[in-house]
Design an enzyme around this catalytic site. Sequence first.
Site: not given
Length: 161
Positions: A17, A41, A90, A128
């Site tokens: 990030h 989440k 990504r 994360s």
Amino acid sequence: MGKAIYPGSFDPITNGHLDIVRRAARMFDEVYVGVLINSTKNPLFSMEERVSMLEEVLEEYDNVKVVSFDGLLVDYCRQNDIHTIIRGLRAITDFEYELQIAQTNRVMAPEVDTVFLATSLQYSYLSSSIVKEMAMYDADISKTVPESVKAHIQKKIHART
Ligand code: PNS
């Protein structure tokens, strides 16, 4: 190039990030880092904790500010005259999800564009969730997050076990 917002859960911020923020800060006059709720989440850190970790890490960037809000990202963009959303990509596995969000946002707010930055190669495996998983098993997370964040993760995970 005006203002942009880099939204995410940031639960917590990783070096991946950070790399995106650093690059975005070179491209735009002002970058808002938006800590938002992802309804799919279940976060480890509270909103306040995530904001405070980000502020600590991003203090050195004069044109970056950390914000948090409930509700739709595009509503916040409209209220704050932001026309660009930044997201990191990504791998191909991110693409479907990211394209869906970008297109949903565009349907709701055609005046707001999403710009994708390709994640730097050394962070392409990082998320994360991976960092939290590593920390849970006491693996070394030094290469994955800033030093101050590492301490917060270890404290949080040990408080829960
Ligand atoms: O880091 P994440 O969890 O991939 O970020 C996703 C996030 C928080 C950017 C996304 O869930 C979001 O924009 N939430 C705010 C609500 C919203 O605007 N949803 C519309 C997009 S479907």
